[in-house]
Design an enzyme around this catalytic site. Structure first.
Site, mmCIF file in Angstrom:
data_model
loop_
_atom_site.group_PDB
_atom_site.id
_atom_site.type_symbol
_atom_site.label_atom_id
_atom_site.label_comp_id
_atom_site.label_asym_id
_atom_site.label_seq_id
_atom_site.Cartn_x
_atom_site.Cartn_y
_atom_site.Cartn_z
ATOM 1 N N TYR A 21 -62.536 -23.189 63.225
ATOM 2 C CA TYR A 21 -63.061 -22.810 61.916
ATOM 3 C C TYR A 21 -64.190 -21.785 62.022
ATOM 4 C CZ TYR A 21 -66.495 -26.162 63.554
ATOM 5 O OH TYR A 21 -67.408 -26.827 64.328
ATOM 6 N N ASP A 132 -60.131 -39.781 59.556
ATOM 7 C CA ASP A 132 -60.577 -39.374 60.888
ATOM 8 C C ASP A 132 -61.892 -40.081 61.243
ATOM 9 O OD1 ASP A 132 -60.222 -38.159 63.326
ATOM 10 O OD2 ASP A 132 -61.138 -36.261 62.734
#
Length: 313
Positions: A21, A132
């Protein structure tokens, strides 16, 4: 008064994270002399900002809980980078649990798990899955505050028959239904991940550290026993189900030798193979195990400070 132009207002101190990212920086806000984390993400010229990034920012803007990371500001830099300013934390739970010099006591575990579970309970109360939950996604500061981050895989749940992706949850914290390819699942996937962290607090290492999905299933069944008509009747209906050589369940008390019977019972309930038999996070939090959790904060905070000041931390 200082200029509010981000380039002049914020002073970069160091890179504290990086990935596909972009980068995360530790920055100083020259207006208030406070430290923050700044996540810079590249904007694709054709596709623009990734949908998962937009969803993550949208979710975090809706939530207000002391155990969930807060977004303070969002801006675009030169049309090429999306900048997200968040609160800064000194370390994360993974580093603490991995460190031999940071010995986690039962009191520490009570405090840690109360805050881990409280953040997830708030998500579930708002019909959100995190997908997650793992120690690196819980950041910690020297005041002993524990906060959940990284909502890139989060999404709403609750619609009957909702088709969900199986490409979620880091392997060591992934429940068996996802490993068997489940595309319809509930908030109980987060419950399993929290149970794995609970056990890790006592073990000092992950309970199920598989090198592949098949190895993960083998490790899970080696401790929890293989699926059967008694402990998980619906397992055979999952898309990628296949039978394993029969293994009997190993009592968790044999592994978690420094855990109290109350802690072992909670972990055992959260790590049921059948997701329908796992308690909700709200039910786990009702346990007397967590009655004195806040009284342990000074001890935990002092240990975090000592860890951060130690060489090589």
């Amino acid at each position: 008064m200082l200029a509010t132009d981000p380039k002049k207002r914020y002073k970069k101190k160091r890179v504290i994270g990086r990935g596909g990212y972009g980068k995360i920086y530790e920055i100083e806000d020259l207006l208030n002399n406070r430290t923050y984390a700044l996540k810079k993400m590249l904007i694709d010229e054709e596709r623009g900002v990734e949908f998962t990034t937009i969803r993550e920012i949208s979710i975090l803007r809706q939530l207000n809980h002391p155990g969930i990371i807060k977004i303070r500001e969002v801006w675009v830099e030169k049309g090429r980078k999306l900048c997200v300013k968040m609160d800064y934390f000194d370390t994360d739970l993974s580093r603490l649990l991995d460190a031999k010099k940071f010995e986690t006591t039962q009191a520490d575990t009570q405090y840690i798990m109360y805050h881990v579970l409280s953040s997830v309970a708030h998500l579930h109360a708002n019909f959100l899955l995190h997908r997650d939950i793992k120690p690196p996604n819980y950041v910690v500061n020297k005041e002993g505050e524990i906060v959940l981050i990284d909502f890139g895989l989060s999404r709403k749940f609750g619609s009957p028959g909702q088709h969900l992706t199986k490409n979620v949850i880091t392997r060591w914290y992934k429940p068996p239904e996802i490993l068997f390819g489940a595309r319809f699942y509930s908030e109980k996937v987060d419950v399993w991940s929290c149970g794995c962290i609970f056990a890790e607090c006592f073990l000092g290492e992950p309970l199920f550290a598989g090198g592949s999905d098949i190895d993960m299933l083998s490790k899970i069944f080696g401790i929890r026993g293989t699926p059967s008509a008694t402990n998980w009747p619906d397992a055979v209906k999952l898309p990628n189900y296949f039978p394993f050589q029969e293994r009997k369940e190993l009592p968790l008390s044999n592994l978690l030798v420094n855990a109290s019977p109350e802690a072992v019972a909670l972990i055992d309930s959260m790590l049921q193979l059948d997701p329908n038999r796992r308690p909700s996070i709200a039910e786990v939090l009702e346990s007397p195990f967590f009655e004195d959790k806040e009284s342990y904060k000074p001890q935990f905070a002092a240990k975090v400070k000592a860890f951060l000041q130690s060489p090589g931390s």
